[in-house]
Scaffold this motif. Structure first.
Motif, PDB file in Angstrom:
ATOM      1  N   VAL A   1       0.839  -1.202   0.000  1.00 43.07           N
ATOM      2  CA  VAL A   1       0.000   0.000   0.000  1.00 43.07           C
ATOM      3  C   VAL A   1       0.868   1.244   0.000  1.00 43.07           C
ATOM      4  O   VAL A   1       0.681   2.165  -0.815  1.00 43.07           O
ATOM      5  N   ASP A   2       1.832   1.311   0.914  1.00 44.27           N
ATOM      6  CA  ASP A   2       2.660   2.508   1.016  1.00 44.27           C
ATOM      7  C   ASP A   2       3.495   2.720  -0.239  1.00 44.27           C
ATOM      8  O   ASP A   2       3.692   3.859  -0.690  1.00 44.27           O
ATOM      9  N   ALA A   3       3.999   1.624  -0.816  1.00 47.53           N
ATOM     10  CA  ALA A   3       4.799   1.746  -2.034  1.00 47.53           C
ATOM     11  C   ALA A   3       3.969   2.293  -3.189  1.00 47.53           C
ATOM     12  O   ALA A   3       4.488   3.015  -4.051  1.00 47.53           O
ATOM     13  N   HIS A   4       2.689   1.952  -3.213  1.00 42.24           N
ATOM     14  CA  HIS A   4       1.813   2.425  -4.287  1.00 42.24           C
ATOM     15  C   HIS A   4       1.725   3.948  -4.298  1.00 42.24           C
ATOM     16  O   HIS A   4       1.563   4.562  -5.356  1.00 42.24           O
ATOM     17  N   PHE A   5       1.834   4.570  -3.122  1.00 38.38           N
ATOM     18  CA  PHE A   5       1.696   6.024  -3.019  1.00 38.38           C
ATOM     19  C   PHE A   5       3.043   6.746  -2.958  1.00 38.38           C
ATOM     20  O   PHE A   5       3.071   7.968  -2.797  1.00 38.38           O
ATOM     21  N   ALA A   6       4.140   6.008  -3.082  1.00 39.64           N
ATOM     22  CA  ALA A   6       5.456   6.592  -2.818  1.00 39.64           C
ATOM     23  C   ALA A   6       5.726   7.851  -3.637  1.00 39.64           C
ATOM     24  O   ALA A   6       6.265   8.834  -3.122  1.00 39.64           O
ATOM     25  N   GLY A   7       5.365   7.855  -4.921  1.00 40.87           N
ATOM     26  CA  GLY A   7       5.656   9.004  -5.768  1.00 40.87           C
ATOM     27  C   GLY A   7       4.504   9.968  -5.939  1.00 40.87           C
ATOM     28  O   GLY A   7       4.610  10.926  -6.722  1.00 40.87           O
ATOM     29  N   ASP A   8       3.410   9.746  -5.208  1.00 37.47           N
ATOM     30  CA  ASP A   8       2.231  10.601  -5.372  1.00 37.47           C
ATOM     31  C   ASP A   8       2.441  11.928  -4.644  1.00 37.47           C
ATOM     32  O   ASP A   8       2.788  11.938  -3.456  1.00 37.47           O
ATOM     33  N   PRO A   9       2.201  13.060  -5.319  1.00 38.25           N
ATOM     34  CA  PRO A   9       2.463  14.358  -4.674  1.00 38.25           C
ATOM     35  C   PRO A   9       1.502  14.689  -3.547  1.00 38.25           C
ATOM     36  O   PRO A   9       1.814  15.521  -2.692  1.00 38.25           O
ATOM     37  N   VAL A  10       0.332  14.049  -3.521  1.00 38.51           N
ATOM     38  CA  VAL A  10      -0.658  14.339  -2.475  1.00 38.51           C
ATOM     39  C   VAL A  10      -0.517  13.364  -1.307  1.00 38.51           C
ATOM     40  O   VAL A  10      -0.315  13.761  -0.153  1.00 38.51           O
ATOM     41  N   VAL A  11      -0.613  12.082  -1.586  1.00 36.58           N
ATOM     42  CA  VAL A  11      -0.638  11.083  -0.521  1.00 36.58           C
ATOM     43  C   VAL A  11       0.767  10.648  -0.103  1.00 36.58           C
ATOM     44  O   VAL A  11       0.982  10.266   1.045  1.00 36.58           O
ATOM     45  N   GLY A  12       1.737  10.726  -1.007  1.00 36.32           N
ATOM     46  CA  GLY A  12       3.087  10.280  -0.700  1.00 36.32           C
ATOM     47  C   GLY A  12       3.657  10.895   0.577  1.00 36.32           C
ATOM     48  O   GLY A  12       4.136  10.164   1.461  1.00 36.32           O
ATOM     49  N   PRO A  13       3.618  12.223   0.740  1.00 38.37           N
ATOM     50  CA  PRO A  13       4.134  12.821   1.983  1.00 38.37           C
ATOM     51  C   PRO A  13       3.355  12.375   3.223  1.00 38.37           C
ATOM     52  O   PRO A  13       3.940  12.272   4.304  1.00 38.37           O
ATOM     53  N   LEU A  14       2.061  12.098   3.059  1.00 41.85           N
ATOM     54  CA  LEU A  14       1.255  11.654   4.207  1.00 41.85           C
ATOM     55  C   LEU A  14       1.641  10.236   4.612  1.00 41.85           C
ATOM     56  O   LEU A  14       1.649   9.901   5.809  1.00 41.85           O
ATOM     57  N   VAL A  15       1.947   9.397   3.629  1.00 45.51           N
ATOM     58  CA  VAL A  15       2.386   8.029   3.932  1.00 45.51           C
ATOM     59  C   VAL A  15       3.698   8.051   4.695  1.00 45.51           C
ATOM     60  O   VAL A  15       3.898   7.278   5.648  1.00 45.51           O
ATOM     61  N   ARG A  16       4.590   8.938   4.300  1.00 51.15           N
ATOM     62  CA  ARG A  16       5.874   9.019   5.009  1.00 51.15           C
ATOM     63  C   ARG A  16       5.687   9.539   6.439  1.00 51.15           C
ATOM     64  O   ARG A  16       6.483   9.232   7.325  1.00 51.15           O
ATOM     65  N   ARG A  17       4.616  10.294   6.648  1.00 52.03           N
ATOM     66  CA  ARG A  17       4.320  10.787   7.993  1.00 52.03           C
ATOM     67  C   ARG A  17       3.700   9.689   8.857  1.00 52.03           C
ATOM     68  O   ARG A  17       3.966   9.601  10.059  1.00 52.03           O
ATOM     69  N   HIS A  18       2.867   8.850   8.252  1.00 54.09           N
ATOM     70  CA  HIS A  18       2.191   7.771   8.984  1.00 54.09           C
ATOM     71  C   HIS A  18       2.313   6.458   8.208  1.00 54.09           C
ATOM     72  O   HIS A  18       1.333   5.952   7.653  1.00 54.09           O
ATOM     73  N   PRO A  19       3.509   5.866   8.139  1.00 57.93           N
ATOM     74  CA  PRO A  19       3.640   4.586   7.425  1.00 57.93           C
ATOM     75  C   PRO A  19       2.809   3.499   8.108  1.00 57.93           C
ATOM     76  O   PRO A  19       2.742   3.428   9.328  1.00 57.93           O
ATOM     77  N   GLY A  20       2.178   2.690   7.283  1.00 62.12           N
ATOM     78  CA  GLY A  20       1.383   1.592   7.835  1.00 62.12           C
ATOM     79  C   GLY A  20       0.035   2.007   8.377  1.00 62.12           C
ATOM     80  O   GLY A  20      -0.547   1.293   9.200  1.00 62.12           O
ATOM     81  N   LEU A  21      -0.507   3.139   7.915  1.00 66.34           N
ATOM     82  CA  LEU A  21      -1.835   3.569   8.371  1.00 66.34           C
ATOM     83  C   LEU A  21      -2.874   2.534   7.947  1.00 66.34           C
ATOM     84  O   LEU A  21      -2.856   2.035   6.824  1.00 66.34           O
ATOM     85  N   ARG A  22      -3.799   2.217   8.858  1.00 71.93           N
ATOM     86  CA  ARG A  22      -4.826   1.220   8.580  1.00 71.93           C
ATOM     87  C   ARG A  22      -6.204   1.865   8.420  1.00 71.93           C
ATOM     88  O   ARG A  22      -6.458   2.961   8.920  1.00 71.93           O
ATOM     89  N   VAL A  23      -7.087   1.121   7.738  1.00 72.53           N
ATOM     90  CA  VAL A  23      -8.493   1.501   7.653  1.00 72.53           C
ATOM     91  C   VAL A  23      -9.222   0.794   8.787  1.00 72.53           C
ATOM     92  O   VAL A  23      -9.287  -0.445   8.794  1.00 72.53           O
ATOM     93  N   PRO A  24      -9.750   1.506   9.764  1.00 74.43           N
ATOM     94  CA  PRO A  24     -10.443   0.837  10.871  1.00 74.43           C
ATOM     95  C   PRO A  24     -11.599  -0.003  10.342  1.00 74.43           C
ATOM     96  O   PRO A  24     -12.412   0.466   9.540  1.00 74.43           O
ATOM     97  N   GLY A  25     -11.664  -1.238  10.785  1.00 69.65           N
ATOM     98  CA  GLY A  25     -12.725  -2.125  10.334  1.00 69.65           C
ATOM     99  C   GLY A  25     -13.896  -2.129  11.288  1.00 69.65           C
ATOM    100  O   GLY A  25     -14.318  -1.082  11.770  1.00 69.65           O
ATOM    101  N   GLN A  26     -14.398  -3.311  11.608  1.00 67.38           N
ATOM    102  CA  GLN A  26     -15.592  -3.393  12.447  1.00 67.38           C
ATOM    103  C   GLN A  26     -15.671  -4.746  13.126  1.00 67.38           C
ATOM    104  O   GLN A  26     -15.060  -5.712  12.678  1.00 67.38           O
TER     105      GLN A  26
END
Length: 522
Positions: A314-339
Motif C-alpha cells: 500500500v505505502d509503495a503504491h503512493f510513494a511518488g504521489d504528490p498528495v498522498v506520498g508525503p502523508l504516507v511518510r508521515r504515517h507509514p502503515g496507516l490502517r483503515v479501521p474495520g468493524q
C-alpha cells in the motif's frame, strides 16, 4: 493446482504483479526470506514433510524439493506438517482476500468467523449464495482445499495459540477452537503439528499470558509498518459511551457474539512499528460468556485492526504521489479501521449523516442507553451492547433523538438487516450490497460507500463529496477538484488514501467520558 489470485512484490518502489503461485517467483521470495509473503502462500518441503512460511529461517531447500500452496489447509491436505520453527499458521491472512473480494476471499472471512463450526458447509454456502458442492469445487480450485479442510486448519491454529498462551484446560481449548470433541482436537493437533497438546504447552513462552475464568489473552499478528497510534486516535475520536472505552495506548469495546456477549481490550501501543516487512503483535484480552465464541471474537478483533493489510504494498503504491506520498511518510502503515459488527457500522453511519462526529457520538450514546442490552465487564465504561437490528426495527422512528427523515431511514435499514435481505458479514458481493443500500430511503452514495469501506473491508473506496476530503486537500495546499478528478490513480487502495487525508484533520483525542450510571445507581 490453480489459483486466480495475484501476488504482489515491491521492487524499486514499484508494485509488480507476479504470476499466481508461479514456482520461480515464489522460490525467489523464499530464497530472500521475504516476510511480505507470509500468509500469502506456504512452502512445502518434500524431503522433510513439513510446510513453512516464506520467511522461515531454516536453510533454503533446493527448488526441486519444494512446492507452493495457497493455504495451510492445502499443504496439510497434501500430507505436510507445520514447521515448529517458523509456525507458518501464526501469520496474518492474505491481503488478496480483501482486494479481490472473490468467492474464496469472502469464504475465508466467514470460515475465520466460525460459520462452518456453527452452521456447517451448507450454512457457509447459503451465506455465499452457492450450493455446497459447487462451493467446495470453487474453494478447492482457488485455495487447494474445501471448506471443511479450511475450517479444520483454522481450528488447529486457534488451538495451538490457546495451548501455548493460556492456562485453559485441553477440553476448554478444544471447544474454544471449534472442535466438536476432545478426541477430534487431539487427533488434529497430532496430525498438523506432529506433537501432542502437552508437548505444545511445554513449548510456551515464559512470558506468555494466561487465562482466568472466561478471560483469554492472545496476541494478534499484524504486518508492519503498523500505525497503531493513528488507529487508536480514530477509534478514540468516534468512541460511543457504554459500548467503547479508551485509555493511554488501549481501546476496549463490547462484542455481540453468536453464543453470548463479550468484550475485548486491545493494547495498541504494543504494536506501534515503523519497521517494514516484519510481524508485530497486538495483545488482546477477551472476556467471553461462552468459550465457543473465541474464534468469532478473534476474527472480529482482527477485522477492526485491519490486520491482514499489506502495508508495504500500500505505502509503495503512493510513494511518488504528490498528495498522498508525503502523508504516507508521515504515517507509514496507516490502517483503515474495520468493524466487529457490520450492522452496527451501518446504523452508526446513518446516525452520523450531516452532523459532527461529536454529535453522532452523543446520539449513538442515547440510542445505546435506551435500547442496548446491559452487560458486565471488568473494563470500566463498558456497560452495553450496541442495539441489534431486530431491536431497532421495532422502534418508533418518531421517538428517536434525530430528525424524522433520518429516523425513518434508520428503522428501514434496521428492518432490512434484521430480515437478512441486507447482510454485512463480508460474505456477500460488495456491489450487490451497495445497490441494496442505495435502494433504501435516506441512504445515498456517501453512506453506502462508507459502509462498504468499514463494514465490508473494501480497500478501494473514495468519497469525492466528503467535506473532510475537501478540507484536508485545501489545508495541504491542493485544488480539491483536480485531486478528486485524478483519484482513480490511487486504485486499488483508495480507502487508504482517504484515511491519510482524514488523518490530517484528526483533532486531539477526546477525554474519556465517565461511565454512565447503571440503573440501580440512578
Amino acid at each position: 493446482m490453480s489459483d486466480s489470485r495475484q501476488m504482489w512484490s515491491v521492487s524499486s518502489g514499484m508494485m509488480v504483479a507476479m504470476t499466481p503461485l508461479d514456482h520461480e517467483s515464489c522460490y525467489r521470495a523464499v530464497k530472500a526470506r521475504d516476510r511480505r509473503f507470509d500468509g500469502v502462500f506456504y512452502t512445502a518441503v518434500r524431503t522433510t514433510g513439513i510446510y513453512c512460511r516464506p520467511s522461515c529461517p531454516a536453510r533454503t531447500p533446493a527448488p526441486a524439493n519444494v512446492s507452493f500452496h495457497p493455504s495451510a489447509a492445502s499443504a496439510q491436505g497434501a500430507g505436510y506438517r507445520a514447521c515448529k520453527r517458523c509456525l507458518p499458521d501464526a501469520t496474518p491472512g492474505s491481503p488478496d482476500w480483501d482486494v479481490a473480494a472473490d468467492v474464496a476471499g469472502r469464504a475465508m472471512r466467514l470460515i475465520s468467523d466460525g460459520v462452518v463450526d456453527r452452521e456447517g458447509v451448507p450454512g457457509l454456502a447459503a451465506h455465499l449464495g452457492y450450493t455446497p458442492r459447487h462451493l467446495t469445487r470453487l474453494l478447492t480450485a482457488e485455495l487447494g482445499a474445501g471448506p471443511l479442510a479450511l475450517a479444520r486448519a483454522r481450528r488447529a491454529q486457534t488451538a495451538r495459540v490457546l495451548i501455548e498462551t493460556t492456562d485453559l484446560t485441553y477440553a476448554d481449548v478444544a471447544f474454544a477452537a471449534g472442535f466438536s470433541s476432545v478426541r477430534q482436537f487431539n487427533d488434529t493437533v497430532r496430525e498438523v503439528y506432529a506433537t501432542t497438546p502437552s508437548e505444545l504447552r511445554g513449548h510456551r513462552s515464559a512470558e506468555g499470558p494466561g487465562a482466568a475464568g472466561t478471560s483469554i489473552t492472545m496476541r494478534l499478528a499484524v504486518r508492519t509498518p503498523y500505525a497503531a497510534d493513528a488507529l487508536l486516535d480514530f477509534l478514540a475520536h468516534h468512541v460511543v459511551p457504554g459500548v467503547e472505552a479508551v485509555g493511554p495506548g488501549w481501546y476496549a469495546r463490547t462484542l455481540d457474539l453468536p453464543h453470548g456477549p463479550g468484550t475485548v481490550r486491545l493494547d495498541l501501543a504494543a504494536a506501534q512499528s515503523t519497521t517494514p516487512g516484519e510481524t508485530a503483535f497486538v495483545p488482546a484480552t477477551f472476556e467471553l460468556t461462552d468459550l465457543r465464541d473465541t474464534t468469532a471474537a478473534v476474527e472480529r478483533a482482527r477485522r477492526l485492526l485491519d490486520a491482514d493489510c499489506d502495508p508495504v504494498a500500500v505505502d509503495a503504491h503512493f510513494a511518488g504521489d504528490p498528495v498522498v506520498g508525503p502523508l504516507v511518510r508521515r504515517h507509514p502503515g496507516l490502517r483503515v479501521p474495520g468493524q466487529v459488527d457490520g450492522d452496527e457500522v451501518a446504523v452508526r453511519t446513518v446516525l452520523g449523516q450531516q452532523v459532527s462526529v461529536a454529535g453522532a457520538r452523543t446520539v449513538a450514546g442515547r440510542l445505546v442507553a435506551a435500547h442496548g442490552r446491559p452487560v458486565g465487564s471488568a473494563v470500566p465504561g463498558l456497560t452495553h451492547l450496541f442495539p441489534d437490528a431486530a431491536t431497532l426495527a421495532d422502534v418508533d422512528p418518531e421517538a428517536l433523538p434525530m430528525p424524522r427523515a433520518r429516523g425513518r431511514a434508520l428503522v428501514a435499514l434496521a428492518e432490512r438487516l434484521a430480515d437478512g435481505s441486507i447482510a454485512l458479514d463480508r460474505g456477500r458481493d460488495r456491489a450487490a450490497v451497495r445497490d441494496a443500500l442505495l435502494a433504501l430511503p435516506g441512504i445515498g452514495p456517501w453512506t453506502a460507500d462508507y459502509v462498504a469501506m468499514r463494514a465490508l473491508g473494501h480497500p478501494d473506496v473514495f468519497l469525492p463529496t466528503d467535506l473532510g476530503v475537501r478540507n484536508a486537500l485545501v489545508g495541504l495546499g491542493h485544488d480539491p477538484a483536480l485531486v478528486v478528478a485524478a483519484a482513480e490513480e490511487w486504485s486499488p487502495w483508495r480507502s487508504y488514501a482517504l484515511l491519510h487525508l482524514w488523518q490530517t484533520l484528526m483533532p486531539p483525542v477526546p477525554a474519556a467520558e465517565p461511565p454512565p450510571a447503571r440503573p440501580e445507581e440512578t
